[in-house]
Motif scaffolding. Structure first.
Motif, PDB file in Angstrom:
ATOM      1  N   HIS A   1       0.804  -1.324   0.211  1.00 57.79           N
ATOM      2  CA  HIS A   1       0.005   0.041  -0.029  1.00 57.79           C
ATOM      3  C   HIS A   1       0.887   1.100  -0.032  1.00 57.79           C
ATOM      4  O   HIS A   1       1.916   1.249   0.680  1.00 57.79           O
ATOM      5  CB  HIS A   1      -0.876   0.132   1.185  1.00 57.79           C
ATOM      6  CG  HIS A   1      -1.902  -1.132   1.369  1.00 57.79           C
ATOM      7  ND1 HIS A   1      -1.273  -2.304   1.978  1.00 57.79           N
ATOM      8  CD2 HIS A   1      -2.955  -1.334   1.119  1.00 57.79           C
ATOM      9  CE1 HIS A   1      -2.537  -3.236   2.051  1.00 57.79           C
ATOM     10  NE2 HIS A   1      -3.528  -2.621   1.358  1.00 57.79           N
ATOM     11  N   VAL A   2       0.337   2.377  -0.737  1.00 55.43           N
ATOM     12  CA  VAL A   2       1.064   3.644  -0.626  1.00 55.43           C
ATOM     13  C   VAL A   2       0.103   4.542  -0.710  1.00 55.43           C
ATOM     14  O   VAL A   2      -0.898   4.520  -1.493  1.00 55.43           O
ATOM     15  CB  VAL A   2       2.273   3.685  -1.938  1.00 55.43           C
ATOM     16  CG1 VAL A   2       1.537   3.595  -3.267  1.00 55.43           C
ATOM     17  CG2 VAL A   2       3.004   4.897  -1.632  1.00 55.43           C
ATOM     18  N   HIS A   3       0.235   5.634   0.037  1.00 51.84           N
ATOM     19  CA  HIS A   3      -0.869   6.722  -0.226  1.00 51.84           C
ATOM     20  C   HIS A   3      -0.512   7.681  -1.397  1.00 51.84           C
ATOM     21  O   HIS A   3       0.507   7.879  -1.667  1.00 51.84           O
ATOM     22  CB  HIS A   3      -0.798   7.491   1.401  1.00 51.84           C
ATOM     23  CG  HIS A   3       0.502   8.181   1.807  1.00 51.84           C
ATOM     24  ND1 HIS A   3       0.961   9.417   1.263  1.00 51.84           N
ATOM     25  CD2 HIS A   3       1.516   7.653   2.539  1.00 51.84           C
ATOM     26  CE1 HIS A   3       2.134   9.833   1.716  1.00 51.84           C
ATOM     27  NE2 HIS A   3       2.336   8.596   2.665  1.00 51.84           N
ATOM     28  N   GLU A   4      -1.666   8.058  -2.146  1.00 55.68           N
ATOM     29  CA  GLU A   4      -1.530   8.752  -3.277  1.00 55.68           C
ATOM     30  C   GLU A   4      -0.667  10.013  -3.126  1.00 55.68           C
ATOM     31  O   GLU A   4      -0.157  10.557  -4.028  1.00 55.68           O
ATOM     32  CB  GLU A   4      -2.971   9.174  -3.834  1.00 55.68           C
ATOM     33  CG  GLU A   4      -3.523  10.041  -2.942  1.00 55.68           C
ATOM     34  CD  GLU A   4      -5.174  10.176  -3.267  1.00 55.68           C
ATOM     35  OE1 GLU A   4      -5.435  10.022  -4.765  1.00 55.68           O
ATOM     36  OE2 GLU A   4      -6.037  10.490  -2.533  1.00 55.68           O
TER      37      GLU A   4
ATOM     38  N   ARG B   1      -5.916   7.989  -6.534  1.00 52.39           N
ATOM     39  CA  ARG B   1      -6.453   6.771  -6.130  1.00 52.39           C
ATOM     40  C   ARG B   1      -7.699   6.830  -6.874  1.00 52.39           C
ATOM     41  O   ARG B   1      -8.051   5.554  -7.260  1.00 52.39           O
ATOM     42  CB  ARG B   1      -6.657   6.920  -4.798  1.00 52.39           C
ATOM     43  CG  ARG B   1      -7.302   5.669  -4.230  1.00 52.39           C
ATOM     44  CD  ARG B   1      -7.488   5.704  -2.812  1.00 52.39           C
ATOM     45  NE  ARG B   1      -8.565   6.891  -2.348  1.00 52.39           N
ATOM     46  CZ  ARG B   1      -9.853   6.645  -2.577  1.00 52.39           C
ATOM     47  NH1 ARG B   1     -10.428   5.378  -2.709  1.00 52.39           N
ATOM     48  NH2 ARG B   1     -10.782   7.747  -2.461  1.00 52.39           N
TER      49      ARG B   1
ATOM     50  N   ALA C   1       2.275  10.494  -1.771  1.00 55.01           N
ATOM     51  CA  ALA C   1       3.688   9.784  -1.401  1.00 55.01           C
ATOM     52  C   ALA C   1       4.410  10.550  -2.324  1.00 55.01           C
ATOM     53  O   ALA C   1       4.245  10.771  -3.556  1.00 55.01           O
ATOM     54  CB  ALA C   1       3.732   8.428  -1.480  1.00 55.01           C
TER      55      ALA C   1
ATOM     56  N   THR D   1      -1.847  -1.124  -3.846  1.00 51.68           N
ATOM     57  CA  THR D   1      -3.068  -0.405  -3.703  1.00 51.68           C
ATOM     58  C   THR D   1      -2.754   0.759  -3.020  1.00 51.68           C
ATOM     59  O   THR D   1      -1.791   1.194  -2.256  1.00 51.68           O
ATOM     60  CB  THR D   1      -3.838  -1.269  -2.586  1.00 51.68           C
ATOM     61  OG1 THR D   1      -4.121  -2.627  -2.936  1.00 51.68           O
ATOM     62  CG2 THR D   1      -5.228  -0.420  -2.532  1.00 51.68           C
ATOM     63  N   ILE D   2      -3.364   2.098  -3.934  1.00 50.41           N
ATOM     64  CA  ILE D   2      -3.078   3.511  -3.532  1.00 50.41           C
ATOM     65  C   ILE D   2      -4.118   3.658  -2.374  1.00 50.41           C
ATOM     66  O   ILE D   2      -5.451   3.574  -2.786  1.00 50.41           O
ATOM     67  CB  ILE D   2      -3.376   3.851  -4.866  1.00 50.41           C
ATOM     68  CG1 ILE D   2      -2.392   3.778  -6.078  1.00 50.41           C
ATOM     69  CG2 ILE D   2      -3.001   5.659  -4.373  1.00 50.41           C
ATOM     70  CD1 ILE D   2      -0.991   3.647  -5.613  1.00 50.41           C
ATOM     71  N   THR D   3      -3.662   4.332  -1.622  1.00 46.54           N
ATOM     72  CA  THR D   3      -4.884   4.766  -0.419  1.00 46.54           C
ATOM     73  C   THR D   3      -4.820   6.163  -0.343  1.00 46.54           C
ATOM     74  O   THR D   3      -4.243   6.887  -0.903  1.00 46.54           O
ATOM     75  CB  THR D   3      -4.006   4.188   0.859  1.00 46.54           C
ATOM     76  OG1 THR D   3      -2.886   4.996   1.115  1.00 46.54           O
ATOM     77  CG2 THR D   3      -3.872   2.764   0.898  1.00 46.54           C
ATOM     78  N   ASP D   4      -5.922   6.448   0.208  1.00 48.45           N
ATOM     79  CA  ASP D   4      -6.377   8.051   0.171  1.00 48.45           C
ATOM     80  C   ASP D   4      -5.505   8.885   0.940  1.00 48.45           C
ATOM     81  O   ASP D   4      -5.116   8.410   1.900  1.00 48.45           O
ATOM     82  CB  ASP D   4      -7.924   7.932   0.677  1.00 48.45           C
ATOM     83  CG  ASP D   4      -8.573   9.171   0.048  1.00 48.45           C
ATOM     84  OD1 ASP D   4      -8.029   9.936  -0.671  1.00 48.45           O
ATOM     85  OD2 ASP D   4      -9.652   9.440   1.068  1.00 48.45           O
ATOM     86  N   SER D   5      -5.319  10.164   0.539  1.00 48.08           N
ATOM     87  CA  SER D   5      -4.830  11.091   1.194  1.00 48.08           C
ATOM     88  C   SER D   5      -5.630  12.387   1.156  1.00 48.08           C
ATOM     89  O   SER D   5      -6.085  12.699   0.203  1.00 48.08           O
ATOM     90  CB  SER D   5      -3.264  11.390   0.715  1.00 48.08           C
ATOM     91  OG  SER D   5      -2.616  10.372   0.916  1.00 48.08           O
ATOM     92  N   ASN D   6      -5.570  13.026   2.278  1.00 54.26           N
ATOM     93  CA  ASN D   6      -6.514  14.577   2.439  1.00 54.26           C
ATOM     94  C   ASN D   6      -5.689  15.736   2.106  1.00 54.26           C
ATOM     95  O   ASN D   6      -4.597  15.569   2.661  1.00 54.26           O
ATOM     96  CB  ASN D   6      -7.188  14.528   3.866  1.00 54.26           C
ATOM     97  CG  ASN D   6      -8.469  13.587   3.891  1.00 54.26           C
ATOM     98  OD1 ASN D   6      -9.060  12.892   2.772  1.00 54.26           O
ATOM     99  ND2 ASN D   6      -8.715  13.201   5.162  1.00 54.26           N
TER     100      ASN D   6
END
Length: 123
Positions: free
Chosen positions: A25-28, A89, A30, A118-123
């Motif tokens: 997993h990596v946050h979008e 994402r 990054a 999997t790309i995880t959500d970032s705010n």
């Protein structure tokens, strides 16, 4: 008289991935060069020779958007990092990388495996 016989390792084993697929997993949001997962392969040949030292390379990425090379892999450690930041994402929530592990500095026996990112959500 003592006779010493040295048995030299042959490259008779190919690398094997320790699992398949690898899931990460990596946050979008990054940034470039952010390391987030590692793939590993083992080789039963002598680890002190090129026969048993594994090199890694990314062969393909699906989907190939927004750029064909969103990720990079460390040739020796198998660590995967972000090459192209600003992932989206909502448009591309998952990437699948086809990875090759090869001995003999990447020119010998090889095997392929996959890394699902999997790309995880970032705010």
């Amino acid at each position: 008289m003592e006779i010493v016989i040295n048995v030299i390792d042959q490259n008779d084993n190919k690398p094997l991935f320790t699992q398949n697929p690898f899931n990460g997993h990596v946050h979008e949001a990054a940034g470039k060069d952010y390391e987030f997962m590692t793939v590993t392969a083992t080789d039963a040949d002598d680890p002190e020779t090129y026969n048993g030292i594994v090199n890694y390379a990314i062969v393909s990425q699906e989907p190939p958007f927004p750029k064909a090379n969103m990720f990079d892999i460390n040739i020796l450690s198998g660590t995967i990092r972000v090459r192209e930041p600003d992932m989206n994402r909502e448009q591309w929530p998952r990437y699948t990388l086809l990875i090759v592990a090869a001995d003999m500095e990447g020119k010998g026996s090889s095997t392929t495996g996959t890394a699902v990112i999997t790309i995880t959500d970032s705010n």
